[in-house]
Design an enzyme around this catalytic site. Sequence first.
Site, short mmCIF file in Angstrom:
data_model
loop_
_atom_site.label_atom_id
_atom_site.label_comp_id
_atom_site.label_asym_id
_atom_site.label_seq_id
_atom_site.Cartn_x
_atom_site.Cartn_y
_atom_site.Cartn_z
N ASP A 195 0.84 -1.21 0.00
CA ASP A 195 0.00 0.00 0.00
C ASP A 195 0.88 1.25 0.00
O ASP A 195 0.55 2.25 -0.65
CB ASP A 195 -0.91 -0.02 1.24
CG ASP A 195 -1.56 -1.38 1.40
OD1 ASP A 195 -2.19 -1.84 0.44
OD2 ASP A 195 -1.40 -2.01 2.46
N HIS A 223 -4.55 -3.50 6.38
CA HIS A 223 -4.40 -3.69 4.94
C HIS A 223 -5.78 -4.08 4.41
O HIS A 223 -6.10 -5.25 4.24
CB HIS A 223 -3.37 -4.77 4.63
CG HIS A 223 -3.33 -5.13 3.16
ND1 HIS A 223 -2.89 -4.26 2.20
CD2 HIS A 223 -3.72 -6.24 2.50
CE1 HIS A 223 -3.00 -4.82 1.02
NE2 HIS A 223 -3.50 -6.03 1.17
#
Length: 360
Positions: A195, A223
Site C-alpha cells: 500500500d 491492509h
Amino acid sequence: MQQIQKQIKYLKCKSISKRSLPINSQELQLPNLVNNQSHPLEQPSQVLLVKLGYSLIFRVASGEMLGPNQPVILHLIDLPFAMAALNGVVMEIQDCAFPLVQGIVATDNQSVGFKDVNYALMVGAKPRGPGMERGDLLKDNGKIFTETGKYINDHASRDIKVVVVGNPCNTNCLILANQIKDIPKENFTAMTRLDHNRAQHQLADKLGVHTSDIRKIAIFGNHSPTMVPYIDQMTAKNHKATVDQQWVTQTFIPTVQQRGAEIIKARKLSSAASAGNAAMNHITTWVNGTAEGDYTSMAIPSDGSYGVPKGLIFSFPVTVKNGKYSIVQGLPISPFYQGLLDKTIKELVDERNAVDHLLK
Ligand code: LMR
C-alpha cells in the site's frame, strides 16, 4: 570475506491458489535438493517463502532481498499433490547456478519447512476472490495461521523475522503471533508496504516526480479498504509537498484503498508480482534500515501509540535501524485523519473480536 550467515526458507504452494498454506504434511523426497555444496560457507541464512509466486523465488535466490553477500538456503513448501511441479521449480533454481544459493529444502511438511528459518514471508492463506472482503476470510485463515504458528514456535530460529502477506494479513499475523511462546512478539509483522508503494506511485504521478522522490508518507491501520494513507508530512525531492485536498479525499485515498480489489477485478486474480515485491522490500528494509530522514510502513504489534489499542497488528510509520523498527512518534493527526484512523482501528478491533476464540 566475512560471511553474515543467515538462512532463507521458501515455502511455495504453486499449484494451489495464491496465499494458501500447505496443511497436510508429508516430506517430499526429491533428488539433488541441496546444491552448490562445493561453495565454502560457514552458515547461510534461511529464508522461508510461503507461496510467494514464481518470480519472487528467483529474485530472493539472486540476492535481491538480502544483498549480494548473503548466502541463502531456500525452503520451498508445497502441497503433496504439487510435488512434481515443485520438483520442476527446484530444477530451475539449480539451473540458474545462483552463487548465493547454498541449499534448497523442498517439502510439504511444515515442521521440515520451518526448521531454523530466519526470515519467513508468509504469503500463504486462503485467497480472496472477486467481491470478497478480508473479513470473509477470517474463519478459514484463522485455522491455518493457528497451526502455522505452532510450527514456527517449535521449529523456527529464535531470531525469525516474519512478514504475513496472506489476507486478512493484520489479523492473520495476530493469530500467528498468539501461538508463539518464546520468540519476541515484535518479530511478527504484516505487510502494508504494498500500500505504501502504491501510494508512492500515485503521488509521484500526481506531482510529476519519480517515486523515489516521494518521502515521509505512511500507511496507518489495516491492509484493507479502511487503510489510511497519510501524507501530511510528504516531501518531494526533499521539499515539503502538498496536493489538493479534494484530490486526496476523492481520488488518492480511494485509489490506494481499493487498488488490490481493482487488480483482482482486472486480472481475476489477486496481485502477485507487486505483492511479492513489497514483501521483499519489507524484509530488506527491516534488515538494512530506512533511509535517513524517511520512514516506511509496517504493520506491527501496537504499543498504544496514536491511541491504537495495544497488541493489535496495526500499520504505523516506522524507522528501522540495526534490524529494529521504531514507530515514528508525534506526527500531527488532523481531525480528517483522526476520523479515518478511528474507522480502521474499529475494523481491526472487530476482526480481533471475531477471532477471539483463537487467541485464548
Ligand atoms: C492486494 O492488496 O493486492 C491484495 O491484498 C488483495 C487481496 O485481497 O488479495
